[in-house]
Design a protein around this motif. Structure first.
Motif: not given
Length: 423
Positions: A235-240, A254-275
């Protein structure tokens, strides 16, 4: 001798005899496997030499000599890969290893052929031999081969590395500078929505990263965080990398962000297929992240919120047929291109996994031969396989439903079909 003692001795003898049979048979199998590995190496080395010899014959002269040789080799490796349902990269690497074993380490090949060492031992030796200059190779092989015949492959790896270092005439400084040019990051999908990120860099940088992550995890644990040390380091590497968290930030909070919080910083060009039912919130069927595979619907939704270019594809839940393609921010200039890439997912050459977005859109029947530009005559081919299909001996036929029939120079036929729509 009492009767019970005699019975125990007989039982012990039978036990030892049975175990001896197991161990002898197992050792025999390993020796035969080693001999087959040696035979495979000889064959692959011969195939490479043959490809080199015929490069000017089978590859058009429009390519420079070095490129003709490379194309001829890749054509041969692709044919072997298709024949064995292996990846072309695997066959290329195996061919490179075979050439070195056959041409530069014949004594090691002989030991492998005789079953004195395993293919793991041989690979360990040739891996280290690559970095030994020609002048020192005879000495290296003379010392390392006896080690291989008595050590496990794991112990041999360390001893061979030490021996190479001792015999190498070039300074470690010069080698380190040269090796630094190979630094890179690699992505490896895993299961259940997880993946690996591998960093190949200099040892001091790698050690510094590990120590910093360990320190951040330790600080967070002292503050009462209940995550494991391994989880906190990840989680520390992801936060960095994603959230811009610095060592100073960790020191003050010293309380590191949780992966769910870190995901909010992802701004990719993504393609997601959703049922469709998952999008409606009445099903938890997985979504599909392009280039990875199945991910849970909640994660897909969180990533999509921040994506500047997000393509949502709805599929019919019973049949998997495409229902719609989002058009809000797509960059592909033609719907036809998008449809073909969605259908193919990867390069359509057998065994090639290059993602469709990085591939050429190829006319199976060439345009100048009357081919049409439609979904029934287009397929995704990586640049390598796009060029290779035009070499003598290769042929590609496009069948209904996106099925491709490949003919390889050895006259064999291989068929690829698009993956079914996910879920």
């Amino acid at each position: 001798m009492t009767e019970s003692t005699a019975t125990a001795i007989r039982a012990s003898d039978e036990y030892a005899a049975q175990l001896a049979e197991f161990s002898d048979e197992y050792a025999s199998i390993c020796r035969r496997r080693a001999a087959l590995d040696a035979e495979e190496s000889r064959l692959l080395a011969r195939s490479a030499a043959y490809a080199d010899a015929l490069a000017d014959t089978v590859v058009p002269a429009i390519y420079p000599p070095a490129e003709r040789r490379a194309l001829s080799r890749r054509s041969t490796c692709a044919m072997l890969a298709m024949a064995t349902r292996a990846s072309e990269q695997t066959v290329r690497h195996a061919t490179d290893d075979a050439e070195q074993l056959v041409n530069e380490a014949p004594t090691v090949l002989a030991a492998l052929e005789a079953g004195k060492i395993s293919s793991r031992h041989a690979r360990t030796i040739t891996d280290q031999l690559r970095d030994v200059p020609t002048a020192g190779r005879a000495s290296f092989l003379a010392e390392v081969l006896p080690m291989a015949e008595r050590l496990t492959a794991t112990r041999l790896k360390k001893r061979a590395k030490d021996l190479r270092e001792r015999l190498h005439p070039e300074s470690i400084t010069a080698r380190a500078i040269r090796s630094e040019a190979d630094r890179r990051v690699e992505f490896e999908p895993a299961s259940d929505g997880m993946a690996w990120v591998h960093l190949f860099t200099t040892a001091p940088i790698a050690q510094g990263i590990i120590e910093r992550l360990e320190a951040a995890a330790a600080e967070s644990r002292k503050a009462g965080d209940t995550r494991t040390c391994g989880q906190l380091q990840a989680d520390a590497l992801a936060a960095l990398a994603l959230a811009g968290v610095t060592p100073d930030d960790v020191a003050s909070n010293p309380v590191l962000p949780h992966p769910i919080e870190v995901q909010e910083h992802i701004k990719p060009t993504v393609q997601i297929t959703v049922p469709a039912l998952s999008m409606a919130g009445v099903s938890d069927a997985p979504a599909t992240l392009d280039g990875y595979g199945p991910i849970d619907p909640d994660t897909a939704a969180r990533i999509a919120v921040n994506a500047p270019s997000f393509t949502r594809i709805l599929v019919q839940p019973e049949t998997g047929a495409l229902l719609s393609v989002g058009r809000g921010q797509y960059r592909v200039p033609a719907d036809l291109q998008r449809a073909v890439r969605l259908r193919d997912s990867t390069c359509r050459a057998p065994g090639c996994g290059r993602r469709a977005r990085a591939c050429d859109l190829d006319h199976s029947v060439a345009w100048h031969d009357g081919g049409t530009t439609d979904v029934g005559n287009l397929a995704c081919l990586c640049r390598h396989h796009h060029r290779m299909k035009h070499l003598p001996g290769w042929n590609l036929d496009h069948q209904p439903g996106g099925v491709l029939d490949w003919t390889t120079p050895d006259g064999k036929h291989h068929r690829t079909a698009p993956d079914p729509a996910p879920f």
